[in-house]
Motif scaffolding. Structure first.
Motif, PDB file in Angstrom:
ATOM      1  N   ALA A 610      10.924  50.875 -20.725  1.00 12.50           N
ATOM      2  CA  ALA A 610      11.204  49.800 -21.684  1.00 12.50           C
ATOM      3  C   ALA A 610      10.136  49.720 -22.756  1.00 12.50           C
ATOM      4  N   TYR A 611       8.830  49.845 -22.338  1.00  7.67           N
ATOM      5  CA  TYR A 611       7.737  49.779 -23.323  1.00  7.67           C
ATOM      6  C   TYR A 611       7.848  50.926 -24.319  1.00  7.67           C
ATOM      7  N   LYS A 612       8.186  52.107 -23.837  1.00  5.93           N
ATOM      8  CA  LYS A 612       8.307  53.258 -24.735  1.00  5.93           C
ATOM      9  C   LYS A 612       9.440  53.048 -25.742  1.00  5.93           C
ATOM     10  N   LYS A 613      10.556  52.503 -25.255  1.00  9.38           N
ATOM     11  CA  LYS A 613      11.683  52.240 -26.164  1.00  9.38           C
ATOM     12  C   LYS A 613      11.341  51.146 -27.176  1.00  9.38           C
ATOM     13  N   ALA A 614      10.508  50.200 -26.755  1.00  7.67           N
ATOM     14  CA  ALA A 614      10.080  49.141 -27.677  1.00  7.67           C
ATOM     15  C   ALA A 614       9.282  49.736 -28.822  1.00  7.67           C
ATOM     16  N   ILE A 615       8.408  50.715 -28.478  1.00  8.30           N
ATOM     17  CA  ILE A 615       7.595  51.371 -29.514  1.00  8.30           C
ATOM     18  C   ILE A 615       8.489  52.169 -30.454  1.00  8.30           C
ATOM     19  N   GLU A 616       9.500  52.856 -29.900  1.00  9.98           N
ATOM     20  CA  GLU A 616      10.408  53.665 -30.716  1.00  9.98           C
ATOM     21  C   GLU A 616      11.260  52.794 -31.652  1.00  9.98           C
ATOM     22  N   ALA A 617      11.639  51.591 -31.173  1.00  7.16           N
ATOM     23  CA  ALA A 617      12.548  50.738 -31.954  1.00  7.16           C
ATOM     24  C   ALA A 617      11.846  49.936 -33.039  1.00  7.16           C
ATOM     25  N   SER A 618      10.511  49.833 -32.924  1.00 10.95           N
ATOM     26  CA  SER A 618       9.788  48.963 -33.866  1.00 10.95           C
ATOM     27  C   SER A 618       9.272  49.726 -35.074  1.00 10.95           C
ATOM     28  N   ARG A 619       9.236  49.005 -36.202  1.00 13.92           N
ATOM     29  CA  ARG A 619       8.635  49.549 -37.426  1.00 13.92           C
ATOM     30  C   ARG A 619       7.351  48.799 -37.772  1.00 13.92           C
ATOM     31  N   ASP A 620       6.985  47.887 -36.902  1.00  9.21           N
ATOM     32  CA  ASP A 620       5.795  47.050 -37.107  1.00  9.21           C
ATOM     33  C   ASP A 620       4.622  47.682 -36.350  1.00  9.21           C
ATOM     34  N   GLU A 621       3.648  48.181 -37.096  1.00 10.03           N
ATOM     35  CA  GLU A 621       2.533  48.889 -36.472  1.00 10.03           C
ATOM     36  C   GLU A 621       1.729  47.981 -35.545  1.00 10.03           C
ATOM     37  N   LYS A 622       1.514  46.743 -35.932  1.00 11.71           N
ATOM     38  CA  LYS A 622       0.764  45.820 -35.079  1.00 11.71           C
ATOM     39  C   LYS A 622       1.497  45.599 -33.764  1.00 11.71           C
ATOM     40  N   PHE A 623       2.822  45.461 -33.859  1.00 11.02           N
ATOM     41  CA  PHE A 623       3.623  45.273 -32.650  1.00 11.02           C
ATOM     42  C   PHE A 623       3.521  46.507 -31.755  1.00 11.02           C
ATOM     43  N   LYS A 624       3.575  47.670 -32.376  1.00 10.01           N
ATOM     44  CA  LYS A 624       3.473  48.908 -31.603  1.00 10.01           C
ATOM     45  C   LYS A 624       2.144  48.978 -30.854  1.00 10.01           C
ATOM     46  N   GLU A 625       1.071  48.588 -31.535  1.00  6.83           N
ATOM     47  CA  GLU A 625      -0.250  48.608 -30.896  1.00  6.83           C
ATOM     48  C   GLU A 625      -0.289  47.657 -29.708  1.00  6.83           C
ATOM     49  N   LYS A 626       0.343  46.505 -29.852  1.00  8.53           N
ATOM     50  CA  LYS A 626       0.385  45.531 -28.762  1.00  8.53           C
ATOM     51  C   LYS A 626       1.109  46.111 -27.548  1.00  8.53           C
ATOM     52  N   VAL A 627       2.246  46.771 -27.790  1.00  6.01           N
ATOM     53  CA  VAL A 627       3.016  47.357 -26.694  1.00  6.01           C
ATOM     54  C   VAL A 627       2.258  48.526 -26.068  1.00  6.01           C
ATOM     55  N   LYS A 628       1.564  49.291 -26.894  1.00  9.06           N
ATOM     56  CA  LYS A 628       0.764  50.404 -26.365  1.00  9.06           C
ATOM     57  C   LYS A 628      -0.308  49.894 -25.413  1.00  9.06           C
ATOM     58  N   LEU A 629      -0.902  48.763 -25.737  1.00  6.73           N
ATOM     59  CA  LEU A 629      -1.904  48.150 -24.844  1.00  6.73           C
ATOM     60  C   LEU A 629      -1.266  47.767 -23.512  1.00  6.73           C
ATOM     61  N   LEU A 630      -0.016  47.223 -23.606  1.00  5.74           N
ATOM     62  CA  LEU A 630       0.685  46.863 -22.372  1.00  5.74           C
ATOM     63  C   LEU A 630       0.981  48.109 -21.534  1.00  5.74           C
ATOM     64  N   LEU A 631       1.353  49.176 -22.229  1.00  5.29           N
ATOM     65  CA  LEU A 631       1.637  50.433 -21.544  1.00  5.29           C
ATOM     66  C   LEU A 631       0.370  50.993 -20.906  1.00  5.29           C
ATOM     67  N   LYS A 632      -0.724  50.897 -21.629  1.00  7.67           N
ATOM     68  CA  LYS A 632      -2.024  51.363 -21.118  1.00  7.67           C
ATOM     69  C   LYS A 632      -2.436  50.560 -19.889  1.00  7.67           C
ATOM     70  N   HIS A 633      -2.208  49.241 -19.987  1.00  3.59           N
ATOM     71  CA  HIS A 633      -2.530  48.370 -18.860  1.00  3.59           C
ATOM     72  C   HIS A 633      -1.666  48.730 -17.644  1.00  3.59           C
ATOM     73  N   LEU A 634      -0.391  49.074 -17.919  1.00  2.00           N
ATOM     74  CA  LEU A 634       0.516  49.457 -16.848  1.00  2.00           C
ATOM     75  C   LEU A 634       0.005  50.712 -16.143  1.00  2.00           C
ATOM     76  N   LYS A 635      -0.412  51.704 -16.918  1.00  2.00           N
ATOM     77  CA  LYS A 635      -0.915  52.948 -16.332  1.00  2.00           C
ATOM     78  C   LYS A 635      -2.183  52.691 -15.523  1.00  2.00           C
ATOM     79  N   ALA A 636      -3.042  51.833 -16.094  1.00  2.60           N
ATOM     80  CA  ALA A 636      -4.298  51.523 -15.395  1.00  2.60           C
ATOM     81  C   ALA A 636      -4.026  50.841 -14.065  1.00  2.60           C
ATOM     82  N   SER A 637      -3.080  49.895 -14.081  1.00  2.00           N
ATOM     83  CA  SER A 637      -2.766  49.167 -12.842  1.00  2.00           C
ATOM     84  C   SER A 637      -2.145  50.103 -11.815  1.00  2.00           C
ATOM     85  N   LYS A 638      -1.439  51.127 -12.311  1.00  2.00           N
ATOM     86  CA  LYS A 638      -0.816  52.090 -11.408  1.00  2.00           C
ATOM     87  C   LYS A 638      -1.877  52.942 -10.724  1.00  2.00           C
ATOM     88  N   ARG A 639      -2.898  53.366 -11.528  1.00  2.00           N
ATOM     89  CA  ARG A 639      -3.971  54.163 -10.955  1.00  2.00           C
ATOM     90  C   ARG A 639      -4.789  53.353  -9.959  1.00  2.00           C
TER      91      ARG A 639
END
Length: 642
Positions: A610-639
């Motif tokens: 879902a986070y990846k699709k959110a990044i693909e669907a958005s044209r707002d760079e700030k929004f993309k950065e916010k979602v990337k942080l969430l994705l990064k946090h997700l990966k970190a929590s997984k590790r």
């Protein structure tokens, strides 16, 4: 043999005798006795054989000029001549009776029939003089009230409507008056009041004549003038019904053309334009030589314009111009024709017509018309800068001043000159309070105040518009603005009240769904979730996909806040299901929230997708950065295994 049978045989015998006289001996015998001449003459008169009666009476007067009944016979001779429409001879006979040395006992009757003869000869002055003599000398005469009626009728014919009213009202004071005389007096009294513009009183008299259960004399006329009176009183639905009654009851009436026109006017004013058009087309086709035809063609053209049927309007207006090239309404017709071409986008024809108007006459009026067309043309093209000089020139013409004030206000608004527009609106409302586009004026006034930040005055304009112009195309917009203002001011009670009005009057208008979204969002922000969901559900049925997505996103937000994660997830899924590959803020937001929910449900795989699709669907760079942080946090929590 019974008495009735004997009377009948006697009556038949008399008629047969009269017929024999007519056929075999049209001229009475010189040897006839006075009793025989009088008997046959009066019998013939009673049975309607006026020529025979005349011959008998003349023979009587030749043979017995000094007879005791000579004056009576002369009076009867006058009536026989009157019935044969020999009014000049009748008048001479009645005058001779009155000027005779021997007084006639029935002088009142002579004065009456003398006045009738004069009336038929268009000698109204003499008729009036004799009637006045009768009512002055013989107030107890059976001819008194009929004479008052005739005095009223003659006064009306002379244009003395107040005097006619006086006589006619006096004639109605006779309780023993015949129903025919009473009905006639009421009819003419109605006409006299109509000419005095006292239409409410007029209506009562014409209705009384029309509703009379006695003979139908004057019914046709009463129905027509009743209809005309109702038009004056602006009782258009009732007027249409009265004209229709006349048309149905008297299909061969001399009033048919005018009644059809009157019915069409009433239907048009009652917003039944298609029915009005049908009646006018019938009038045009069935009465091609009526003097009303120029008005009929123009009226048909105006209705076609009102119905946006411009090609048909063009055809009928061109027919008018062809058939009535010298008619005084030619310039106005050219203007309407130009307007039709303008609406069809044929600007070359519009300019041709404008030049033709200028050629017709160099007078100021025609110049103003040409300026009006050019102003409308440029305004229609959106060229306000070019149109404004023409509109300012038209401020100095009484005919176009109100339209010029309106269009200057419109152009000023479109150019963002809100204060200048409001000045013209103030003048328009002051000088022309009944301007036919006042609903749009109030809308522009409200919008101008809103743009200037004066929400209080804007609200006043919107409120007046929704109260006074419920059928206006701006009604829904004004309600929407009032809902938005109430929401912004957190006056939810007012917003709900206005929304309910919008729901009742405009349930399929797109603004209805947008208003529901606006109220629903505000209630969600105030944590009134149950009420909010009701409005958002309405908004979710909008034909506008953006409104739908917004509404569904907010529904998801509410379910999320209520910890109903599965409902929230299903709701966001609706947003992206419609067009999964679309790139817009709402779709990207829905994907992000789906990621958050899946994360909370410990479904990291679907959260990551879902986070990846959110990044693909958005044209707002700030929004993309916010979602990337969430994705990064997700990966970190997984590790980290959390």
């Amino acid at each position: 043999m019974g008495s009735k049978a004997r009377a009948l045989l006697k009556h038949i015998s008399l008629i047969l005798s009269l017929l024999v006289i007519i056929i075999l001996a049209p001229l009475p015998s010189p040897a006839s006795s006075p009793q025989e001449l009088l008997h046959v003459g009066t019998g013939a008169f009673t049975e309607g054989f006026y020529q025979v009666a005349e011959a008998q009476f003349r023979a009587f007067l030749r043979s017995y000029p000094r007879h005791i009944h000579a004056q009576k016979v002369m009076y009867l001779l006058g009536k026989a001549l009157y019935e044969q429409k020999k009014f000049a001879e009748a008048k001479a006979v009645f005058v001779e009776v009155l000027t005779s040395q021997k007084a006639f006992r029935a002088s009142d009757a002579v004065y009456f029939w003398l006045s009738r003869s004069c009336e038929k000869l268009d000698d109204l002055s003499s008729a009036q003089s004799n009637l006045l003599t009768l009512v002055t000398k013989y107030p107890q005469s059976p001819w008194y009230h009929p004479s008052l009626f005739l005095l009223g009728k003659i006064s009306f014919q002379e244009g003395q409507y107040k005097r006619a009213e006086m006589y006619l009202k006096k004639s109605l004071q006779d309780r023993n008056s015949t129903s025919s005389l009473s009905r006639s007096a009421k009819f003419w009294l109605g006409l006299a009041l109509y000419e005095q513009k006292r239409y409410k009183e007029t209506e009562d008299f014409f209705q009384e004549v029309a509703d009379s259960k006695s003979k139908e004399d004057l019914l046709e006329e009463a129905l027509y003038w009743w209809g005309e009176t109702l038009v004056k009183l602006q009782k258009y639905n009732k007027g249409a019904a009265v004209f229709r009654s006349l048309l149905d009851r008297f299909p061969q009436s001399s009033f048919t053309a005018h009644a059809l026109y009157g019915e069409s006017v009433c239907l048009y004013m009652g917003e039944r334009k298609e029915e009005a058009l049908k009646g006018l087309l019938t009038l045009k086709n069935s009465f091609s030589h009526t003097p009303l035809l120029p008005h009929v063609l123009l009226f048909i053209g105006e209705i076609f314009i009102d119905l946006d049927r411009y090609q048909e309007a063009i055809e009928v207006l061109k027919e008018y111009l062809s058939r009535f090239p010298q008619d005084q309404m030619r310039v106005q017709t050219l203007l309407n024709l130009g307007w039709c071409y303008l609406k069809r986008g044929d600007f070359a024809r519009v300019k041709e017509i404008t030049y033709e108007i200028v050629k017709l006459s160099p007078a100021e009026r025609e110049k103003a018309l040409a300026q009006y067309i050019l102003a409308e043309l440029n305004t229609y093209e959106g060229n306000c800068q070019e149109a404004m000089p023409y509109w300012f020139n038209l401020l100095n013409t009484s005919m176009y001043r109100q339209e010029a004030l309106f269009k200057i206000a419109v152009c000023s608004f479109q150019e963002g000159k809100y204060k200048e527009g409001l000045v013209n609106i103030d003048l328009l409302q002051l000088e022309y309070p009944h301007f036919n586009k006042m609903d749009e004026v109030l809308w522009i006034q409200g919008e101008s105040f809103r743009e200037l930040g004066n929400i209080s005055e804007a609200s006043k304009a919107y409120v007046r518009a929704i109260k006074e112009y419920k059928r206006s195309s701006w009604h829904a917009w004004c309600l929407y603005r009032l809902i938005a203002i109430s929401v912004d001011e957190e006056d939810m009670r007012a917003s709900e009240r206005y929304f309910e009005t919008l729901r009742k009057r405009h349930p399929i208008n797109e603004l209805f769904y947008e208003a529901a979204l606006k109220v629903g969002i505000k209630k969600a922000e105030k944590a009134e979730y149950e009420s909010s969901l009701k409005y958002l559900t309405i908004a979710a049925h909008s034909p506008n996909s953006t409104v739908v997505k917004n509404a569904v996103c907010w529904q998801g937000e509410i379910y999320f806040d209520l910890n109903e994660y599965q409902k929230a997830l299903d709701t966001y899924q609706r947003v992206v299901a419609e067009n999964p590959s679309s790139a817009d803020a709402l779709t990207s937001m829905a994907y992000m929230e789906m990621g958050n929910i899946n994360y909370l449900l410990d479904d990291q795989k679907h959260a990551k997708e879902a986070y990846k699709k959110a990044i693909e669907a958005s044209r707002d760079e700030k929004f993309k950065e916010k979602v990337k942080l969430l994705l990064k946090h997700l990966k970190a929590s997984k590790r980290g295994g959390t």
